[in-house]
Design an enzyme around this catalytic site. Structure first.
Site, PDB file in Angstrom:
ATOM      1  N   GLY A 308      58.060  22.550  36.407  1.00 13.01           N
ATOM      2  CA  GLY A 308      58.179  23.972  36.069  1.00 13.01           C
ATOM      3  C   GLY A 308      58.641  24.732  37.294  1.00 13.01           C
ATOM      4  O   GLY A 308      59.804  25.123  37.423  1.00 13.01           O
ATOM      5  N   CYS A 378      46.277  50.512  41.049  1.00  9.26           N
ATOM      6  CA  CYS A 378      45.000  51.035  41.513  1.00  9.26           C
ATOM      7  C   CYS A 378      44.010  49.927  41.811  1.00  9.26           C
ATOM      8  O   CYS A 378      42.966  49.806  41.157  1.00  9.26           O
ATOM      9  CB  CYS A 378      44.423  51.991  40.480  1.00  9.26           C
ATOM     10  SG  CYS A 378      45.368  53.493  40.428  1.00  9.26           S
ATOM     11  N   GLU A 379      44.354  49.075  42.760  1.00  7.93           N
ATOM     12  CA  GLU A 379      43.479  48.008  43.235  1.00  7.93           C
ATOM     13  C   GLU A 379      43.741  47.895  44.717  1.00  7.93           C
ATOM     14  O   GLU A 379      44.902  47.751  45.128  1.00  7.93           O
ATOM     15  CB  GLU A 379      43.861  46.651  42.624  1.00  7.93           C
ATOM     16  CG  GLU A 379      43.723  46.506  41.138  1.00  7.93           C
ATOM     17  CD  GLU A 379      42.292  46.275  40.703  1.00  7.93           C
ATOM     18  OE1 GLU A 379      41.507  45.703  41.492  1.00  7.93           O
ATOM     19  OE2 GLU A 379      41.976  46.669  39.568  1.00  7.93           O
TER      20      GLU A 379
END
Ligand code: PLP
Length: 457
Positions: A308, A378-379
């Site tokens: 992948g 918002c972290e």
């Protein structure tokens, strides 16, 4: 003092894109600015806005061909590389993968549908998953897509379906090899207590059970031992273990013709990474399977592998625009960009590292600046780079992050109701949209306000 060379000045390996940090068509124009696939990134952003995902067609195709060529070179039997579509699933990716002759693996009805719409032949699709729904299993069976049985629940339902259709069903089973490999901590944690597949100690009971079904024909064996792996030994061991299991299954009358060793080959995200080439990886797996088959006196099975990340990651870059700066004297300087954890959740999820440069000053000439690159969500943890050296930069400048082709767009979210970026394909100076940019109003599409709330207001 000797000037440190930028990763952009390193020699590019055309045959094994996973050994480079940057797409193989990366170049710096006479204006000193970055271009990919013959397209000026600055021009692309003017036209398509930012943030922007970009895939380089040549890098993608070279990765696919590297797997195909190496299998043809080292494995004397039939073989098929299968792209693990969870890395980056789209109609475009499915189309490109099938145009290169690779198969594709899917884990949900959504991924199956995308593969079929992209033109992947049903016979080249395999269906994985540790908790497939009834609807998904039926969808796969009706479309003649091979199901990889992960557990008893899968087996019971496939037995029922094959009985009700009164026709034989070819299946593959997934097991956890539990390779005793003390130097490879990731495998021990990744296999003994894995949620995927049958325990190796259960296989004889399973072989007996499948033998006693009326219509299930065990045709394949699958294992996948982990991801972003740089060592070759685990896959060498895996090849041998799997051949031994085929031999064991023979005692129960099963003729296992397909051996699928999974994916997992790592890529170079930063200068600290040194993965083996696709050629070396395939050679290791092939040699191990051939040797074990000789020892066990078995015909060579069809060898499948499921890359992948090493197919699509290096082909992808993400472009952000710089907005706000915040300097905390003596501590650090934050530089905020117009995307972050919603378009690339890997840094906050796995503490993953990447490489990046400025689009208008890629070689980072004589930089003494260290920045912390923050996303706009918002972290506090929404940080893409903790400390990165960049040339002097200002609001409005563009940053290019490399190696974002895999597990970025496919893991993206709308956190903070931020629309997903557009995705482009570049090749020989042309750029095409392969996924449209979402708009804020697109995000309202599935919201419903119940009638009684409308009446109230
Ligand atoms: C994730 C996965 C892959 C691909 O792993 P990469 O590390 O991206 O190569 C292949 N097979 C299975 C079953 C997977 O879950």
């Amino acid at each position: 003092m000797e000037e440190k060379k930028s990763f952009l000045e390193q020699k590019i390996d055309l045959k094994s894109p996973n050994k480079n940090i940057v797409p193989i068509t990366t170049s710096i124009g006479s204006d000193g600015k970055l271009s990919i696939g013959g397209c000026s990134i600055e021009e692309l952003v003017k036209k398509y806005d930012s943030p922007l995902y970009i895939l380089d067609e040549m890098t993608l195709r070279n990765s696919c061909r590297a797997y195909k060529l190496a299998l043809e070179k080292y494995y004397p039997g039939n073989s098929m590389p299968i792209y693990a579509s969870k890395a980056n699933s789209s109609i475009f990716m499915s189309n490109l993968i099938s145009s290169e002759g690779l198969g594709l693996d899917a884990v949900s009805e959504g991924e199956l549908l995308t593969a079929l719409k992209g033109g992947v032949p049903n016979a080249k699709i395999v269906f994985h998953g540790n908790n497939k729904s009834d609807k998904e299993i039926e969808f796969a069976v009706r479309n003649n897509i091979k199901v990889i049985v992960d557990n008893d629940y899968d087996l019971e339902r496939l037995e029922k379906i094959s009985n009700s259709f009164n026709c034989d069903l070819e299946i593959m089973i997934r097991f956890t090899p539990g390779i005793e490999c003390h130097t490879h901590e990731y495998i021990r944690t990744g296999s003994f207590d894995s949620k995927f597949g049958f325990g190796i100690e259960y296989l004889n009971i399973l072989f007996d059970r499948i033998r006693n079904t009326k219509h299930l024909k065990l045709k394949g064996l699958h294992a996948h031992i982990g991801s972003q792996i740089f060592e070759l030994e685990p896959h060498k061991d895996l090849g041998e273990i799997m051949v031994n299991i085929i031999s064991e299954a023979k005692k129960f009358g099963h003729d296992i013709q397909n051996l699928n060793v999974g994916g997992g080959l790592g890529i170079k995200y930063t200068e600290h990474d040194d993965p083996p080439s696709i050629d070396e990886w395939v050679k290791t797996v092939s040699t191990s399977v051939v040797k074990a088959c000789k020892k066990q006196n078995l015909n060579l099975p069809t060898l499948m592998c499921e890359p992948g990340r090493s197919i699509v990651s290096t082909a992808g870059i993400t472009i952000y625009k710089i907005g706000a700066f915040k300097e905390i004297p003596g501590i650090k300087t934050y530089l905020s960009v117009d995307g972050g954890m919603s378009d690339n959740p890997r840094p906050i999820t796995y503490q993953s590292s990447y490489s990046a440069c400025l689009v208008n000053n890629p070689l980072n000439i004589n930089s003494k600046n260290k920045y912390t690159i923050a996303g706009k969500h918002c972290e506090s943890g929404d940080v893409l780079f903790k400390e990165i050296e960049l040339a002097n930069c200002k609001t409005g400048d563009l940053i290019c992050v490399f190696g974002t082709g895999a597990y970025n767009i496919s893991m993206s979210s709308n956190y903070n109701r931020i629309p997903r970026p557009a995705a482009l394909l570049v090749s020989e100076g042309e750029a095409d949209i392969i996924q449209k940019r979402e708009s804020p109003s697109d995000l309202l599409k599935y919201d419903v306000l119940p009638d009684r709330f409308i009446k109230q207001s």
